[in-house]
Design an enzyme around this catalytic site. Structure first.
Site, PDB file in Angstrom:
ATOM      1  N   GLY A 163       5.028   4.028  -9.365  1.00 11.79           N
ATOM      2  CA  GLY A 163       5.601   2.780  -9.484  1.00 11.79           C
ATOM      3  C   GLY A 163       4.973   1.659  -9.229  1.00 11.79           C
ATOM      4  N   HIS A 164       3.962   1.441  -8.245  1.00 12.55           N
ATOM      5  CA  HIS A 164       3.077   0.497  -8.056  1.00 12.55           C
ATOM      6  C   HIS A 164       2.049   0.429  -9.250  1.00 12.55           C
ATOM      7  CE1 HIS A 164       3.750   1.262  -3.622  1.00 12.55           C
ATOM      8  NE2 HIS A 164       4.079  -0.038  -3.964  1.00 12.55           N
ATOM      9  N   GLY A 205       8.552  -5.425  -8.828  1.00 13.66           N
ATOM     10  CA  GLY A 205       9.358  -4.568  -9.253  1.00 13.66           C
ATOM     11  C   GLY A 205      10.812  -4.710  -9.160  1.00 13.66           C
ATOM     12  N   GLY A 250       0.663  -1.233  -0.005  1.00 16.27           N
ATOM     13  CA  GLY A 250       0.139   0.090   0.065  1.00 16.27           C
ATOM     14  C   GLY A 250       0.847   1.228   0.037  1.00 16.27           C
ATOM     15  N   SER A 274       9.165   5.380  -4.038  1.00 16.09           N
ATOM     16  CA  SER A 274       9.104   4.215  -2.751  1.00 16.09           C
ATOM     17  C   SER A 274       8.068   4.970  -2.000  1.00 16.09           C
ATOM     18  CB  SER A 274      10.490   4.437  -2.193  1.00 16.09           C
ATOM     19  OG  SER A 274      10.444   3.705  -0.843  1.00 16.09           O
TER      20      SER A 274
END
Ligand code: AMP
Length: 289
Positions: free
Chosen positions: A38-39, A150, A33, A188
């Site tokens: 990026g996610h 990733g 979460g 991040s």
């Protein structure tokens, strides 16, 4: 189709079973979460490989050490749900700790050897056992066709490939490239811990890696490059450095004096409350292209 959120394994399985009955392909993107672009890039890649994408959101206690940031880790489910909905994700699986580790839970998944006792495995004892345990559970709970991870957590990706092979887990493990901010800082969830000043310092980690990568790829000796890299990282304001190392891209064994095979440079360093990690691929000039 809008996002559905489920909190139990039973509801997850029922949803996946209905998709299977329609002949649909399913991808899983495991996360903790506090989602960022990026996610979301992982969910886009997932969408290229499957008809339906599941994103799991679970801050897994067993992969945090006793002095690490498990309690402080950002939990932002409503914001995460909005991002997932906008990205076309079909299902968010957000279980509780009790759902994942009910009373009586007693099973460990542990990956031995060079791959887990170096880098983050050395700096965070037990971390990869926790990762292997939770990823095994998530894969068996959802039984997807593929799962996306990733390269930001490159060692984690290699460990996951290892135990999926070893345990014959029939899921295609796909690696996704690192998404960076405009100034090069790898995205991040932990970047949220950085103060305004620290945020201006943080991109130096990527710059140092890029400098070493460029020189190492043309055959420069690693010893002096890494020594200067450490100095630069400390001078920028990071302290301490957990590691700055060049390792084989496949086995994660230490590379000797120069890079002659595909390698990877890895760094973990602390900046204020944040422990940041990053890595770059080093492709020797003689085999590039
Ligand atoms: P996390 O929520 O930090 O556990 O990350 C969930 C997944 O997203 C892992 O597979 C990470 O490697 C991946 N990920 C995190 N940050 C990035 C990034 N900047 N670029 C690509 N993937 C990432």
């Amino acid at each position: 189709m809008s996002l559905t959120t489920v909190h139990t394994v039973a509801d997850l399985r029922a949803t996946v079973a209905a998709w299977r009955a329609e002949g649909l392909r399913v991808a899983l993107v495991p996360t903790m979460g506090a989602l960022h672009d990026g996610h979301i890039s992982l969910t886009k890649l997932a969408r290229e490989h499957a008809d339906r994408v599941i994103v799991s959101i679970f801050v897994n206690p067993t992969q945090f050490g006793p002095t690490e940031d498990f309690s402080a880790y950002p939990r932002t489910l409503p914001d995460d749900q909005k991002l997932l909905d906008a990205a076309g994700v079909a299902l968010c699986f957000a279980p509780s700790v009790d759902e994942m580790y009910p009373e009586g839970f007693a099973t460990k998944v542990s990956v031995d050897g060079a791959m887990t006792n170096v880098l983050c495995g050395a700096a965070r004892p037990g971390h990869f056992d926790g990762v292997a345990q939770i990823v095994t559970k998530l894969l068996l709970q959802s039984l997807p066709d593929c799962a996306i991870f990733g390269q930001k957590d490159y060692q984690q990706l290699m460990v996951i490939r290892r135990f999926c092979d070893d345990l014959n887990i029939p899921v295609d493990i796909i690696g996704a490239k690192i998404l960076r901010e405009k100034d090069g800082l790898a995205m991040s969830s932990r970047n949220r811990y950085l103060s305004v000043t620290e945020r201006t310092i943080a991109p130096s980690l990527n710059r140092v890696l890029a400098e070493i990568t460029a020189k190492a790829a043309t055959g420069a000796e690693l010893g002096p490059l890494l020594a200067k890299g450490r100095q630069d990282i400390l001078a920028a304001g990071f302290d301490p450095i957990d590691y700055l190392e060049v390792r084989d891209a496949l086995t994660l064994e230490l590379v000797g004096q120069t890079v002659t095979k595909p390698a990877r440079i890895f760094v973990a360093a602390h900046l204020g409350k944040a422990r940041l990690i990053d890595n770059h691929a080093i492709t020797p000039a003689n085999i590039a292209g």
